[in-house]
Design a protein around this motif. Structure first.
Motif, PDB file in Angstrom:
ATOM      1  N   LEU A 239     -10.954   0.719  -2.893  1.00 43.54           N
ATOM      2  CA  LEU A 239      -9.795   1.423  -3.444  1.00 43.54           C
ATOM      3  C   LEU A 239      -8.885   1.917  -2.327  1.00 43.54           C
ATOM      4  O   LEU A 239      -7.650   1.879  -2.443  1.00 43.54           O
ATOM      5  CB  LEU A 239     -10.250   2.586  -4.323  1.00 43.54           C
ATOM      6  CG  LEU A 239     -10.920   2.187  -5.641  1.00 43.54           C
ATOM      7  CD1 LEU A 239     -11.382   3.427  -6.397  1.00 43.54           C
ATOM      8  CD2 LEU A 239      -9.976   1.363  -6.513  1.00 43.54           C
ATOM      9  N   ASP A 240      -9.481   2.363  -1.218  1.00 43.27           N
ATOM     10  CA  ASP A 240      -8.673   2.757  -0.066  1.00 43.27           C
ATOM     11  C   ASP A 240      -7.931   1.551   0.507  1.00 43.27           C
ATOM     12  O   ASP A 240      -6.762   1.658   0.902  1.00 43.27           O
ATOM     13  CB  ASP A 240      -9.567   3.386   1.003  1.00 43.27           C
ATOM     14  CG  ASP A 240      -8.763   3.902   2.193  1.00 43.27           C
ATOM     15  OD1 ASP A 240      -7.894   4.776   1.987  1.00 43.27           O
ATOM     16  OD2 ASP A 240      -8.990   3.419   3.321  1.00 43.27           O
ATOM     17  N   CYS A 241      -8.597   0.389   0.531  1.00 41.53           N
ATOM     18  CA  CYS A 241      -7.932  -0.840   0.978  1.00 41.53           C
ATOM     19  C   CYS A 241      -6.721  -1.153   0.103  1.00 41.53           C
ATOM     20  O   CYS A 241      -5.671  -1.584   0.604  1.00 41.53           O
ATOM     21  CB  CYS A 241      -8.903  -2.016   0.939  1.00 41.53           C
ATOM     22  SG  CYS A 241     -10.143  -2.024   2.247  1.00 41.53           S
ATOM     23  N   ALA A 242      -6.863  -0.961  -1.204  1.00 40.29           N
ATOM     24  CA  ALA A 242      -5.747  -1.228  -2.114  1.00 40.29           C
ATOM     25  C   ALA A 242      -4.529  -0.404  -1.722  1.00 40.29           C
ATOM     26  O   ALA A 242      -3.405  -0.923  -1.632  1.00 40.29           O
ATOM     27  CB  ALA A 242      -6.165  -0.927  -3.552  1.00 40.29           C
ATOM     28  N   HIS A 243      -4.743   0.886  -1.475  1.00 41.86           N
ATOM     29  CA  HIS A 243      -3.625   1.751  -1.097  1.00 41.86           C
ATOM     30  C   HIS A 243      -3.038   1.340   0.260  1.00 41.86           C
ATOM     31  O   HIS A 243      -1.805   1.312   0.427  1.00 41.86           O
ATOM     32  CB  HIS A 243      -4.089   3.208  -1.050  1.00 41.86           C
ATOM     33  CG  HIS A 243      -4.373   3.797  -2.396  1.00 41.86           C
ATOM     34  ND1 HIS A 243      -3.380   4.160  -3.279  1.00 41.86           N
ATOM     35  CD2 HIS A 243      -5.555   4.073  -3.020  1.00 41.86           C
ATOM     36  CE1 HIS A 243      -3.921   4.648  -4.383  1.00 41.86           C
ATOM     37  NE2 HIS A 243      -5.236   4.602  -4.254  1.00 41.86           N
ATOM     38  N   GLN A 244      -3.895   1.025   1.225  1.00 36.04           N
ATOM     39  CA  GLN A 244      -3.399   0.636   2.549  1.00 36.04           C
ATOM     40  C   GLN A 244      -2.600  -0.662   2.494  1.00 36.04           C
ATOM     41  O   GLN A 244      -1.536  -0.780   3.115  1.00 36.04           O
ATOM     42  CB  GLN A 244      -4.574   0.479   3.514  1.00 36.04           C
ATOM     43  CG  GLN A 244      -5.241   1.777   3.917  1.00 36.04           C
ATOM     44  CD  GLN A 244      -6.205   1.565   5.071  1.00 36.04           C
ATOM     45  OE1 GLN A 244      -5.823   1.116   6.143  1.00 36.04           O
ATOM     46  NE2 GLN A 244      -7.471   1.877   4.845  1.00 36.04           N
ATOM     47  N   ILE A 245      -3.106  -1.644   1.759  1.00 33.93           N
ATOM     48  CA  ILE A 245      -2.420  -2.938   1.667  1.00 33.93           C
ATOM     49  C   ILE A 245      -1.067  -2.773   0.990  1.00 33.93           C
ATOM     50  O   ILE A 245      -0.053  -3.317   1.441  1.00 33.93           O
ATOM     51  CB  ILE A 245      -3.302  -3.948   0.911  1.00 33.93           C
ATOM     52  CG1 ILE A 245      -4.513  -4.330   1.769  1.00 33.93           C
ATOM     53  CG2 ILE A 245      -2.508  -5.192   0.524  1.00 33.93           C
ATOM     54  CD1 ILE A 245      -5.581  -5.095   1.021  1.00 33.93           C
ATOM     55  N   ALA A 246      -1.046  -2.023  -0.110  1.00 32.34           N
ATOM     56  CA  ALA A 246       0.213  -1.828  -0.835  1.00 32.34           C
ATOM     57  C   ALA A 246       1.242  -1.100   0.018  1.00 32.34           C
ATOM     58  O   ALA A 246       2.413  -1.503   0.087  1.00 32.34           O
ATOM     59  CB  ALA A 246      -0.053  -1.061  -2.132  1.00 32.34           C
ATOM     60  N   ARG A 247       0.817  -0.022   0.695  1.00 34.87           N
ATOM     61  CA  ARG A 247       1.753   0.749   1.519  1.00 34.87           C
ATOM     62  C   ARG A 247       2.279  -0.074   2.690  1.00 34.87           C
ATOM     63  O   ARG A 247       3.481  -0.089   2.971  1.00 34.87           O
ATOM     64  CB  ARG A 247       1.076   2.015   2.051  1.00 34.87           C
ATOM     65  CG  ARG A 247       0.981   3.148   1.073  1.00 34.87           C
ATOM     66  CD  ARG A 247       0.673   4.452   1.792  1.00 34.87           C
ATOM     67  NE  ARG A 247      -0.561   4.354   2.569  1.00 34.87           N
ATOM     68  CZ  ARG A 247      -1.760   4.702   2.111  1.00 34.87           C
ATOM     69  NH1 ARG A 247      -1.888   5.169   0.880  1.00 34.87           N
ATOM     70  NH2 ARG A 247      -2.834   4.595   2.884  1.00 34.87           N
ATOM     71  N   ALA A 248       1.371  -0.755   3.391  1.00 40.97           N
ATOM     72  CA  ALA A 248       1.762  -1.476   4.607  1.00 40.97           C
ATOM     73  C   ALA A 248       2.709  -2.634   4.320  1.00 40.97           C
ATOM     74  O   ALA A 248       3.512  -3.011   5.174  1.00 40.97           O
ATOM     75  CB  ALA A 248       0.520  -1.991   5.328  1.00 40.97           C
ATOM     76  N   SER A 249       2.626  -3.206   3.119  1.00 41.45           N
ATOM     77  CA  SER A 249       3.457  -4.365   2.783  1.00 41.45           C
ATOM     78  C   SER A 249       4.567  -4.038   1.794  1.00 41.45           C
ATOM     79  O   SER A 249       5.352  -4.927   1.446  1.00 41.45           O
ATOM     80  CB  SER A 249       2.578  -5.470   2.187  1.00 41.45           C
ATOM     81  OG  SER A 249       1.958  -5.032   0.983  1.00 41.45           O
ATOM     82  N   ALA A 250       4.627  -2.766   1.334  1.00 42.74           N
ATOM     83  CA  ALA A 250       5.571  -2.383   0.277  1.00 42.74           C
ATOM     84  C   ALA A 250       5.433  -3.330  -0.912  1.00 42.74           C
ATOM     85  O   ALA A 250       6.416  -3.778  -1.501  1.00 42.74           O
ATOM     86  CB  ALA A 250       7.004  -2.365   0.799  1.00 42.74           C
ATOM     87  N   TYR A 251       4.199  -3.609  -1.280  1.00 45.08           N
ATOM     88  CA  TYR A 251       3.914  -4.655  -2.260  1.00 45.08           C
ATOM     89  C   TYR A 251       4.359  -4.264  -3.662  1.00 45.08           C
ATOM     90  O   TYR A 251       4.220  -3.111  -4.086  1.00 45.08           O
ATOM     91  CB  TYR A 251       2.414  -4.960  -2.276  1.00 45.08           C
ATOM     92  CG  TYR A 251       2.072  -6.224  -3.023  1.00 45.08           C
ATOM     93  CD1 TYR A 251       2.256  -7.460  -2.429  1.00 45.08           C
ATOM     94  CD2 TYR A 251       1.594  -6.183  -4.330  1.00 45.08           C
ATOM     95  CE1 TYR A 251       1.964  -8.635  -3.110  1.00 45.08           C
ATOM     96  CE2 TYR A 251       1.295  -7.345  -5.016  1.00 45.08           C
ATOM     97  CZ  TYR A 251       1.485  -8.565  -4.407  1.00 45.08           C
ATOM     98  OH  TYR A 251       1.203  -9.726  -5.087  1.00 45.08           O
TER      99      TYR A 251
END
Length: 382
Positions: A239-251
């Protein structure tokens, strides 16, 4: 009035998207699929079936057709089911008069639809990913050199295929030589990845402008094949990965990420990302989180994150193979009941369920037999 046009070349993903949409709302659905998928015209899930080329030749035809449909149905919403569908709509989106669900732009899509690019993203973001190499072709495979760096066995994958197509677990120099000499294996370039012995996990997410709106972590029960039931669990790291990936890529859009937990250390590694509908989307619908419902109405989840942390479901819910589902088909008014009724009426869903059962019991491909004979896990298609 709700009306949806599902667009994509991958039949299984088009079916999953349509099931999730119609489980949420009783609406007219049409599909635009790749040429040569005529068996899908017999499905009861959609009222209109159209075949087109997705490589650019039919872009003008696509624009004219969509705008004509939108003129007759002002509430029409386009739902790309796979990466080909998203690329097609992105090429012409400024000329379309129909609505479009939140999707990644082409640059972001390409970043996450490329296994090597995703590996580089994970390294830059400090996320766990198996050590990997990029090679131009299978001729660049040197077993001794790769094994010395990545260990043995190691995994060879095409950069852009889905459903485990082209994935090979190489456990010996002889197996490496066989792959190089195999004239039917023409994938290139390739990613060569350290093999993680353990159990598969899946991270499903929906993000809007870098903010997670919905997320769920799933795993298949043993033997973790395509017909094994899915269990939803809580996992802080993913779940932390989900937040990091979304934030870092503005997904923006939906995504599925394949992961694996190392059986020796418990460390979770991210293997690849799929910026599209996934093959087990109906399982989360069954357990109470409909990603398509969240996608078509993103404002409802603004300021919060929907998730599920328990529950069991099947990828293939057809009541003929799961008789207990007849109860839901005839007496359940929720998304779960609508999903069971949709599958009960649809010959394509029945066919997919039957084929999955047949593959499980009678059609083990040679590379799968080799993995099983040596106690190695089989990659699970998402």
């Amino acid at each position: 009035m709700h009306a949806f046009l599902v667009v994509g070349t991958a039949r299984a993903l088009v079916v999953q998207a349509t099931l999730a949409l119609r489980a949420h709302v009783d609406a007219e659905c049409g599909v635009i699929v790749a040429k040569g998928t005529k068996v899908m015209r017999f499905s009861s899930l959609w009222s209109r079936y159209i075949e087109m080329d997705f490589n650019g030749e039919d872009d003008e035809k696509f624009v004219a057709l969509v705008n004509r449909m939108a003129a007759h149905c002002p509430g029409l919403l386009i739902v790309p089911a796979d990466c080909d569908g998203t690329r097609l709509t992105n090429r012409v989106r400024e000329r379309l008069t129909a609505g479009l669900v939140p999707t990644p732009n082409t640059a972001t899509l390409n970043r996450f639809d490329d296994k090597w690019s995703f590996y580089q993203f994970c390294v830059e973001a400090g996320l766990n990913a198996p050590l990997s190499w990029l090679i131009d072709s299978k001729e660049g495979l040197d077993f001794q050199r790769v094994a010395a760096s990545l260990g043995s066995p190691f995994v060879v994958k095409p950069l852009h295929e889905q459903g485990s197509k082209g994935v090979r677990v190489i456990r010996s120099e002889a197996a490496c030589v066989r792959l190089v000499r195999d004239e039917t294996y023409q994938h290139a370039p390739l990613i060569v990845q350290r093999f993680i012995r353990g159990s598969d996990l899946g991270l499903n997410l929906l993000a809007i402008d870098g903010t997670i709106r919905a997320a769920a972590v799933q795993r298949r029960l043993q033997p973790q094949d395509e017909v094994a039931p899915i269990q939803f669990i809580h996992n802080d790291y993913l779940l932390d990965c989900a937040h990091q990936i979304a934030r870092a890529s503005a997904y923006t859009g939906i995504m599925n990420i394949d992961a694996r937990m190392d059986e020796a250390t418990g460390t979770i590694y991210l293997l690849e990302s799929n910026p599209r509908v996934w093959r087990s989307m109906a399982a989360s619908v069954w357990c109470g989180l409909n990603f398509m419902a969240e996608l078509i109405e993103p404002d409802k989840s603004a300021g919060s994150m929907r998730t599920i942390t328990d529950g069991y479901a099947d990828t293939f819910h057809h009541p003929f193979f799961r008789p207990r589902l007849f109860y839901h088909a005839f007496s359940d008014s929720s998304d779960r009941g609508r999903l069971a009724r949709l599958m009960l009426r649809d010959p394509c869903t029945l066919g997919s369920s039957a084929m999955a059962q047949w593959r499980k019991h009678f059609a083990r491909p040679p590379d799968m037999l080799e993995r099983e004979a040596n106690g190695q896990e089989t990659p699970t298609a998402h």
